[in-house]
Design a protein around this motif. Structure first.
Motif, PDB file in Angstrom:
ATOM      1  N   LEU A 190       0.584  -0.997  -0.071  1.00  0.00           N
ATOM      2  CA  LEU A 190      -0.064   0.033   0.038  1.00  0.00           C
ATOM      3  C   LEU A 190       0.897   1.260  -0.022  1.00  0.00           C
ATOM      4  CD1 LEU A 190      -3.278   0.834   0.307  1.00  0.00           C
ATOM      5  CD2 LEU A 190      -2.597   1.275   2.849  1.00  0.00           C
ATOM      6  N   ASN A 191       2.212   1.337   0.935  1.00  0.00           N
ATOM      7  CA  ASN A 191       2.748   2.578   0.639  1.00  0.00           C
ATOM      8  C   ASN A 191       3.756   2.871  -0.886  1.00  0.00           C
ATOM      9  OD1 ASN A 191       2.189   3.251   3.538  1.00  0.00           O
ATOM     10  ND2 ASN A 191       3.392   2.154   4.472  1.00  0.00           N
ATOM     11  N   LEU A 192       3.962   1.414  -1.122  1.00  0.00           N
ATOM     12  CA  LEU A 192       4.784   1.826  -2.499  1.00  0.00           C
ATOM     13  C   LEU A 192       4.040   2.300  -3.327  1.00  0.00           C
ATOM     14  CD1 LEU A 192       7.579  -1.587  -2.111  1.00  0.00           C
ATOM     15  CD2 LEU A 192       7.942   0.661  -1.911  1.00  0.00           C
ATOM     16  N   GLU A 193       2.478   1.661  -3.590  1.00  0.00           N
ATOM     17  CA  GLU A 193       1.606   1.814  -4.674  1.00  0.00           C
ATOM     18  C   GLU A 193       0.922   3.909  -4.517  1.00  0.00           C
ATOM     19  OE1 GLU A 193      -1.411  -0.585  -3.873  1.00  0.00           O
ATOM     20  OE2 GLU A 193      -0.300  -2.136  -5.449  1.00  0.00           O
ATOM     21  N   ASN A 194       1.949   4.665  -3.170  1.00  0.00           N
ATOM     22  CA  ASN A 194       1.798   5.597  -2.650  1.00  0.00           C
ATOM     23  C   ASN A 194       2.615   6.713  -2.789  1.00  0.00           C
ATOM     24  OD1 ASN A 194      -1.566   5.283  -2.462  1.00  0.00           O
ATOM     25  ND2 ASN A 194      -0.854   4.816  -0.769  1.00  0.00           N
ATOM     26  N   GLY A 195       3.879   5.857  -3.863  1.00  0.00           N
ATOM     27  CA  GLY A 195       4.817   6.605  -3.991  1.00  0.00           C
ATOM     28  C   GLY A 195       5.769   6.684  -3.110  1.00  0.00           C
ATOM     29  N   VAL A 196       5.454   5.799  -1.516  1.00  0.00           N
ATOM     30  CA  VAL A 196       6.405   6.062  -0.764  1.00  0.00           C
ATOM     31  C   VAL A 196       7.767   5.839  -1.046  1.00  0.00           C
ATOM     32  CG1 VAL A 196       7.194   5.426   1.753  1.00  0.00           C
ATOM     33  CG2 VAL A 196       4.899   6.470   0.794  1.00  0.00           C
ATOM     34  N   LYS A 197       9.192   5.813  -0.161  1.00  0.00           N
ATOM     35  CA  LYS A 197      10.404   4.982  -0.827  1.00  0.00           C
ATOM     36  C   LYS A 197      10.062   3.722   0.199  1.00  0.00           C
ATOM     37  CE  LYS A 197      13.114   8.398   0.121  1.00  0.00           C
ATOM     38  NZ  LYS A 197      14.204   9.048   0.838  1.00  0.00           N
ATOM     39  N   LEU A 198      11.362   2.858  -0.358  1.00  0.00           N
ATOM     40  CA  LEU A 198      11.494   2.182   0.692  1.00  0.00           C
ATOM     41  C   LEU A 198      11.591   1.646   1.416  1.00  0.00           C
ATOM     42  CD1 LEU A 198      11.092  -1.073   0.093  1.00  0.00           C
ATOM     43  CD2 LEU A 198      13.379  -1.456  -1.013  1.00  0.00           C
ATOM     44  N   SER A 199      12.600   2.612   1.615  1.00  0.00           N
ATOM     45  CA  SER A 199      12.621   2.739   3.525  1.00  0.00           C
ATOM     46  C   SER A 199      11.886   3.206   4.370  1.00  0.00           C
ATOM     47  CB  SER A 199      14.549   3.009   3.689  1.00  0.00           C
ATOM     48  OG  SER A 199      13.802   4.786   3.021  1.00  0.00           O
ATOM     49  N   GLU A 200      11.179   4.404   3.889  1.00  0.00           N
ATOM     50  CA  GLU A 200      10.020   4.503   4.166  1.00  0.00           C
ATOM     51  C   GLU A 200       8.636   3.755   4.421  1.00  0.00           C
ATOM     52  OE1 GLU A 200       9.131   8.638   2.895  1.00  0.00           O
ATOM     53  OE2 GLU A 200      11.139   9.269   2.973  1.00  0.00           O
ATOM     54  N   ALA A 201       9.331   3.094   3.632  1.00  0.00           N
ATOM     55  CA  ALA A 201       7.242   2.243   3.894  1.00  0.00           C
ATOM     56  C   ALA A 201       7.886   0.813   4.605  1.00  0.00           C
ATOM     57  CB  ALA A 201       7.319   1.917   1.770  1.00  0.00           C
ATOM     58  N   ILE A 202       9.531   0.626   4.751  1.00  0.00           N
ATOM     59  CA  ILE A 202       9.575  -0.363   5.873  1.00  0.00           C
ATOM     60  C   ILE A 202       9.376  -0.053   7.312  1.00  0.00           C
ATOM     61  CG2 ILE A 202      11.279  -1.742   6.805  1.00  0.00           C
ATOM     62  CD1 ILE A 202      12.253  -2.141   3.697  1.00  0.00           C
ATOM     63  N   ASP A 203       9.565   1.555   7.531  1.00  0.00           N
ATOM     64  CA  ASP A 203       9.389   2.106   8.779  1.00  0.00           C
ATOM     65  C   ASP A 203       8.507   2.230   9.196  1.00  0.00           C
ATOM     66  OD1 ASP A 203      10.528   3.530  10.882  1.00  0.00           O
ATOM     67  OD2 ASP A 203       9.816   5.292  10.001  1.00  0.00           O
ATOM     68  N   VAL A 204       7.446   2.854   7.631  1.00  0.00           N
ATOM     69  CA  VAL A 204       5.791   3.004   8.467  1.00  0.00           C
ATOM     70  C   VAL A 204       5.100   1.058   8.427  1.00  0.00           C
ATOM     71  CG1 VAL A 204       3.419   3.827   7.441  1.00  0.00           C
ATOM     72  CG2 VAL A 204       5.645   4.515   7.414  1.00  0.00           C
ATOM     73  N   SER A 205       5.363   0.306   7.895  1.00  0.00           N
ATOM     74  CA  SER A 205       4.975  -1.077   7.909  1.00  0.00           C
ATOM     75  C   SER A 205       4.969  -1.689   9.106  1.00  0.00           C
ATOM     76  CB  SER A 205       5.050  -1.248   6.306  1.00  0.00           C
ATOM     77  OG  SER A 205       4.654  -0.690   5.499  1.00  0.00           O
ATOM     78  N   LYS A 206       5.525  -1.288   9.891  1.00  0.00           N
ATOM     79  CA  LYS A 206       6.337  -2.043  10.930  1.00  0.00           C
ATOM     80  C   LYS A 206       5.367  -2.140  11.793  1.00  0.00           C
ATOM     81  CE  LYS A 206       9.889   0.277  13.148  1.00  0.00           C
ATOM     82  NZ  LYS A 206      11.240   0.363  13.517  1.00  0.00           N
ATOM     83  N   SER A 207       4.629  -0.923  11.968  1.00  0.00           N
ATOM     84  CA  SER A 207       3.567  -0.717  12.802  1.00  0.00           C
ATOM     85  C   SER A 207       2.232  -0.946  13.259  1.00  0.00           C
ATOM     86  CB  SER A 207       3.642   1.046  13.629  1.00  0.00           C
ATOM     87  OG  SER A 207       2.809   0.868  11.687  1.00  0.00           O
ATOM     88  N   VAL A 208       2.668  -2.269  11.695  1.00  0.00           N
ATOM     89  CA  VAL A 208       1.460  -2.706  11.574  1.00  0.00           C
ATOM     90  C   VAL A 208       1.183  -4.799  12.000  1.00  0.00           C
ATOM     91  CG1 VAL A 208       0.167  -4.605   9.812  1.00  0.00           C
ATOM     92  CG2 VAL A 208       1.067  -2.180   9.197  1.00  0.00           C
ATOM     93  N   VAL A 209       3.240  -5.381  12.572  1.00  0.00           N
ATOM     94  CA  VAL A 209       3.662  -6.717  13.018  1.00  0.00           C
ATOM     95  C   VAL A 209       3.354  -5.908  14.492  1.00  0.00           C
ATOM     96  CG1 VAL A 209       3.959  -8.376  12.948  1.00  0.00           C
ATOM     97  CG2 VAL A 209       3.727  -7.472  10.990  1.00  0.00           C
TER      98      VAL A 209
END
Length: 161
Positions: free
Chosen positions: A32-51
């Motif tokens: 979802l983050n990558l499809e919205n144009g977020v860089k990979l490093s930021e996508a990992i940082d934001v996505s880790k809060s899900v787990v």
């Protein structure tokens, strides 16, 4: 807490399901983050809060530090043997990351369905085995006093029971 979360992943029946569910949540958030144009490093940082699993969070933080050092961000995930190997191999591919995340989440969804089917096929067998053992113990506990009353103690005195 880390040890308990690691134990959740290596538990024999449900461990594989739990790691796949956590991995799916993480990769869907990344997709979802990558499809919205977020860089990979930021996508990992934001996505880790899900787990919420600390073991998985340690792997994600390892991936973040590897990415900031210019190394492979997939490497921390492949260190552990319980991680789905097919997903790791798909993440290593140097193709469009957005497209690959979509395929990986689709693959993990089907893999979760297969794992649930295996668990559902195993649960009746385990339940029958446990109920058989409980029934045998119950029968012994009930029948021993009845046999002692009916036959006297000579049967159990001979064997020392």
């Amino acid at each position: 807490r880390y040890a308990i979360d690691k134990f959740k992943y290596v538990v024999p029946i449900f461990g594989q399901l739990m790691i796949r569910l956590d991995f799916q949540k993480f990769l869907r958030a990344m997709q979802l983050n990558l499809e919205n144009g977020v860089k990979l490093s930021e996508a990992i940082d934001v996505s880790k809060s899900v787990v919420k699993n600390y073991m998985f969070l340690a792997m994600v933080e390892g991936a973040q530090s590897n990415l900031s050092e210019g190394l492979s961000w997939v490497e921390p995930f492949e260190v552990y043997s319980f991680m789905p190997s097919m997903v790791i191999e798909m993440l290593k591919m140097e193709t469009d990351i957005k497209m690959m995340m979509a395929k990986i989440t689709e693959y993990i969804s089907s893999d979760i369905d297969i794992t649930i089917e295996k668990i559902m096929a195993t649960i009746p067998q385990v339940a029958m085995a446990i109920s058989g053992v409980v029934l045998c113990v119950f029968m012994i506990v009930v029948m021993k006093p009845i046999m002692e009353v009916y036959m006297g103690n000579f049967l159990f005195d001979a064997y020392g029971i």
